[in-house]
Write an enzyme that holds these catalytic residues in place. Structure first.
Site, PDB file in Angstrom:
ATOM      1  N   SER A   7       0.854  -1.195   0.000  1.00 40.92           N
ATOM      2  CA  SER A   7       0.000   0.000   0.000  1.00 40.92           C
ATOM      3  C   SER A   7       0.884   1.236   0.000  1.00 40.92           C
ATOM      4  CB  SER A   7      -0.884   0.004   1.254  1.00 40.92           C
ATOM      5  OG  SER A   7      -1.337   1.322   1.493  1.00 40.92           O
ATOM      6  N   HIS A  32      -1.634  -1.851  -3.963  1.00 42.70           N
ATOM      7  CA  HIS A  32      -2.858  -1.570  -3.203  1.00 42.70           C
ATOM      8  C   HIS A  32      -3.045  -0.060  -3.065  1.00 42.70           C
ATOM      9  CE1 HIS A  32      -5.892  -2.710  -0.127  1.00 42.70           C
ATOM     10  NE2 HIS A  32      -5.489  -1.632   0.531  1.00 42.70           N
ATOM     11  N   ASP A  34      -5.429   2.974  -1.529  1.00 40.56           N
ATOM     12  CA  ASP A  34      -6.427   3.254  -0.495  1.00 40.56           C
ATOM     13  C   ASP A  34      -7.153   4.557  -0.795  1.00 40.56           C
ATOM     14  OD1 ASP A  34      -6.112   1.086   1.474  1.00 40.56           O
ATOM     15  OD2 ASP A  34      -4.057   1.819   1.577  1.00 40.56           O
ATOM     16  N   MET A  36      -9.950   7.163   0.234  1.00 40.77           N
ATOM     17  CA  MET A  36     -10.720   7.592   1.417  1.00 40.77           C
ATOM     18  C   MET A  36     -11.418   8.912   1.130  1.00 40.77           C
ATOM     19  SD  MET A  36      -8.004   6.748   4.426  1.00 40.77           S
ATOM     20  CE  MET A  36      -6.958   5.298   4.356  1.00 40.77           C
ATOM     21  N   HIS A  65      -8.920  -0.239  -2.933  1.00 39.44           N
ATOM     22  CA  HIS A  65      -9.704  -0.425  -1.710  1.00 39.44           C
ATOM     23  C   HIS A  65     -10.491   0.855  -1.445  1.00 39.44           C
ATOM     24  CE1 HIS A  65      -9.316  -0.933   2.991  1.00 39.44           C
ATOM     25  NE2 HIS A  65     -10.566  -0.954   2.602  1.00 39.44           N
ATOM     26  N   MET A  67     -12.701   3.180   0.578  1.00 46.16           N
ATOM     27  CA  MET A  67     -13.234   3.510   1.908  1.00 46.16           C
ATOM     28  C   MET A  67     -14.077   4.760   1.728  1.00 46.16           C
ATOM     29  SD  MET A  67      -9.755   2.580   3.939  1.00 46.16           S
ATOM     30  CE  MET A  67      -8.848   2.517   2.402  1.00 46.16           C
ATOM     31  N   MET A 136     -10.252  -6.300   7.442  1.00 43.84           N
ATOM     32  CA  MET A 136      -9.438  -5.235   8.030  1.00 43.84           C
ATOM     33  C   MET A 136      -8.900  -5.727   9.368  1.00 43.84           C
ATOM     34  SD  MET A 136      -9.346  -2.810   5.871  1.00 43.84           S
ATOM     35  CE  MET A 136      -8.241  -1.838   6.901  1.00 43.84           C
ATOM     36  N   ASP A 174      -5.502  -6.607   5.754  1.00 44.61           N
ATOM     37  CA  ASP A 174      -5.026  -5.226   5.588  1.00 44.61           C
ATOM     38  C   ASP A 174      -4.966  -4.506   6.932  1.00 44.61           C
ATOM     39  OD1 ASP A 174      -4.465  -2.673   4.714  1.00 44.61           O
ATOM     40  OD2 ASP A 174      -6.297  -2.434   3.527  1.00 44.61           O
ATOM     41  N   GLY A 196       1.818  -1.753   4.236  1.00 46.97           N
ATOM     42  CA  GLY A 196       2.207  -0.367   4.008  1.00 46.97           C
ATOM     43  C   GLY A 196       3.506  -0.059   4.711  1.00 46.97           C
TER      44      GLY A 196
HETATM   45  C1  DX5 Z   1      -5.827   1.505   6.230  1.00 47.22           C
HETATM   46  C2  DX5 Z   1      -5.481   1.067   4.813  1.00 47.22           C
HETATM   47  C3  DX5 Z   1      -4.300   0.183   4.706  1.00 47.22           C
HETATM   48  C4  DX5 Z   1      -3.007   0.780   5.184  1.00 47.22           C
HETATM   49  C5  DX5 Z   1      -2.068  -0.312   5.568  1.00 47.22           C
HETATM   50  O1  DX5 Z   1      -7.035   2.159   6.225  1.00 47.22           O
HETATM   51  O2  DX5 Z   1      -6.586   0.360   4.263  1.00 47.22           O
HETATM   52  O3  DX5 Z   1      -4.161  -0.322   3.381  1.00 47.22           O
HETATM   53  O4  DX5 Z   1      -2.388   1.590   4.225  1.00 47.22           O
HETATM   54  O5  DX5 Z   1      -0.944   0.248   6.124  1.00 47.22           O
HETATM   55  P1  DX5 Z   1      -0.089  -0.461   7.275  1.00 47.22           P
HETATM   56  O6  DX5 Z   1       0.486  -1.710   6.664  1.00 47.22           O
HETATM   57  O7  DX5 Z   1       0.933   0.549   7.583  1.00 47.22           O
HETATM   58  O8  DX5 Z   1      -1.016  -0.780   8.410  1.00 47.22           O
HETATM   59 ZN    ZN Z   2      -6.296  -0.760   2.304  1.00 43.66          ZN
END
Ligand code: DX5
Ligand code: ZN
Length: 215
Positions: A7, A32, A34, A36, A65, A67, A136, A174, A196
């Site tokens: 990510s 990946h 994200d 938001m 992904h 959100m 999650m 994730d 990430g």
């Molecule tokens: C959180 C995201 C993840 C995040 C993961 O809302 O969906 O994809 O970037 O990052 P790490 O691996 O740092 O938890």
């Molecule tokens: Zn994610």
């Protein structure tokens, strides 16, 4: 062998091109992204123009992904921007089955994701309508959070549910995944790991991906 989906959420966006090139050369399986909206989660990231730019240089599938609330409004736009897999939160979809069908009809792989508190029962009627189930293991919104250990039991339960229903959906995890817990996650039944921080804070991110892949 595990699939690894780094990510880019917490990377330096002034160097996004270099990051994607590094992922192209690495053993990463997917990239990946994200998305938001500041409503479904308390944070805002990036949207279509950034995905389009990544698509131009990425040589790996884009695992997007969402959100966001009302994801059904934007499915076609994400397809056009370059998403290969599109994952929506069960909590954000009033008509989840319809939305998953629409994603597949657009020619993308369809994924559904559950927040840590959401029961697996929420998706038990769509197990054969998805290519991917994302659990999650942190509350979505931010990178770099701590892995929630109850996820391990949830993975095991989901694996059984998928077997009982002859579903071939992949199990993706994730949040808070790192070089220490990856092996445990694989043993529990995870097939795809989103990672990430523990990749991008590693002195050699490509090496971290290789270690994760062989966990
Ligand atoms: C959180 C995201 C993840 C995040 C993961 O809302 O969906 O994809 O970037 O990052 P790490 O691996 O740092 O938890
Ligand atoms: Zn994610």
């Amino acid at each position: 062998m595990l699939l690894i989906a780094p990510s880019i959420l917490t990377t330096d966006f002034t160097r996004l091109g270099e990051t994607i090139e590094m992922l192209n050369r690495s053993q990463a399986d997917w990239i990946h992204l994200d998305i938001m909206d500041g409503r479904f989660v308390p944070n805002i990231t990036f949207g279509f123009p950034v995905i389009q730019s990544i698509r131009k240089i990425a040589r790996k599938p884009l695992d997007v992904h969402l959100m966001i609330v009302e994801p059904e409004k934007y499915l076609e736009a994400f397809k056009d921007a370059g998403a290969d897999l599109l994952t929506v939160h069960a909590e954000a979809c009033t008509h989840l089955h319809r939305t998953l069908e629409a994603i597949r009809q657009l020619g993308m792989q369809a994924g559904v994701v559950l927040n840590p508190h959401s029961p697996l029962a929420l998706i038990e009627n769509v197990l054969n309508d998805v290519d991917l189930i994302l659990l999650m293991s942190v509350n979505p919104g931010f990178g770099g959070q701590k892995f929630i250990p109850q996820t391990l039991q949830k993975i095991k339960k989901l694996k059984m549910m998928l077997q009982e229903n002859n579903s071939r959906a992949l199990i993706e995890i994730d949040g808070g995944v790192n070089l220490d817990n990856a092996g445990m996650l694989r043993a529990a039944g995870a097939q795809v790991l989103v990672v990430g921080n523990s990749v991008f804070t590693h002195p050699n991110p490509a090496k971290a991906i290789e270690i994760l892949k062989n966990s």
